[in-house]
Design a protein around this motif. Sequence first.
Motif, PDB file in Angstrom:
ATOM      1  N   TYR A 160     -25.900  -1.962  29.068  1.00 42.11           N
ATOM      2  CA  TYR A 160     -24.941  -2.671  29.910  1.00 42.11           C
ATOM      3  C   TYR A 160     -25.582  -2.984  31.263  1.00 42.11           C
ATOM      4  N   VAL A 164     -26.068  -6.625  29.022  1.00 40.45           N
ATOM      5  CA  VAL A 164     -25.482  -6.713  27.690  1.00 40.45           C
ATOM      6  C   VAL A 164     -23.996  -6.380  27.802  1.00 40.45           C
ATOM      7  N   ALA A 166     -19.980  -5.895  26.296  1.00 43.47           N
ATOM      8  CA  ALA A 166     -19.381  -5.185  25.169  1.00 43.47           C
ATOM      9  C   ALA A 166     -19.412  -6.050  23.928  1.00 43.47           C
ATOM     10  N   ARG A 167     -19.853  -5.460  22.808  1.00 45.30           N
ATOM     11  CA  ARG A 167     -19.966  -6.186  21.544  1.00 45.30           C
ATOM     12  C   ARG A 167     -18.914  -5.687  20.560  1.00 45.30           C
ATOM     13  N   GLU A 168     -18.292  -6.631  19.858  1.00 50.10           N
ATOM     14  CA  GLU A 168     -17.250  -6.282  18.898  1.00 50.10           C
ATOM     15  C   GLU A 168     -17.812  -5.367  17.819  1.00 50.10           C
ATOM     16  N   ILE A 170     -18.965  -2.441  18.205  1.00 48.63           N
ATOM     17  CA  ILE A 170     -19.881  -1.443  18.779  1.00 48.63           C
ATOM     18  C   ILE A 170     -19.218  -0.802  19.996  1.00 48.63           C
ATOM     19  N   GLU A 171     -18.870  -1.606  20.991  1.00 51.05           N
ATOM     20  CA  GLU A 171     -18.187  -1.089  22.176  1.00 51.05           C
ATOM     21  C   GLU A 171     -16.698  -1.432  22.198  1.00 51.05           C
TER      22      GLU A 171
END
Length: 172
Positions: A160, A164, A166-168, A170-171
Amino acid sequence: MEQKGYIHVYTGNGKGKTTAALGLSLRAVCAGKKVFFGQFVKGMKYSEVKALEYLPNFEMEQFGLNCFIYNEPNRDDIEVARKGLQRIKDIINSGEYDVVVLDEVNIALYYKLFDVDEVLEILKNRPKNIEVICTGRFAKEELIEIADLVTEMKEVKHYYNEGVMAREGIEC
């Protein structure tokens, strides 16, 4: 013979507190236990909300609106959180669940959406076979004191900080 339930606290500035609570919830459901997962502060539809479609004996409710973390909570945020705390009290006292998760309860306490004494009263007066998991940064010392297990997630390195988002899945 009834098993004793313990109080867990997952805190710290590192990633993984909610994820750990979700992992424990999955393990409990797979062992035939019934889980209630209450999310304070959160109102956005994170991927884990879909677990309701896949996991029997797993229930989840959110006790937040959107995300005020970058602002101050308003009266509506406080009202939703307080109703959520009452719902948690009712769920715990129902004896219907083996595991109850208070996701981001530490953040709710940090932002003074309700008082730590209210949470302590619920935990101290719960049926003793209920396992309770409390997550979120900034765990109050009073909560740490009554907990049976405390894990601090420490951020050592996080992508982060490199931009980077937040990824669906994953985060979020």
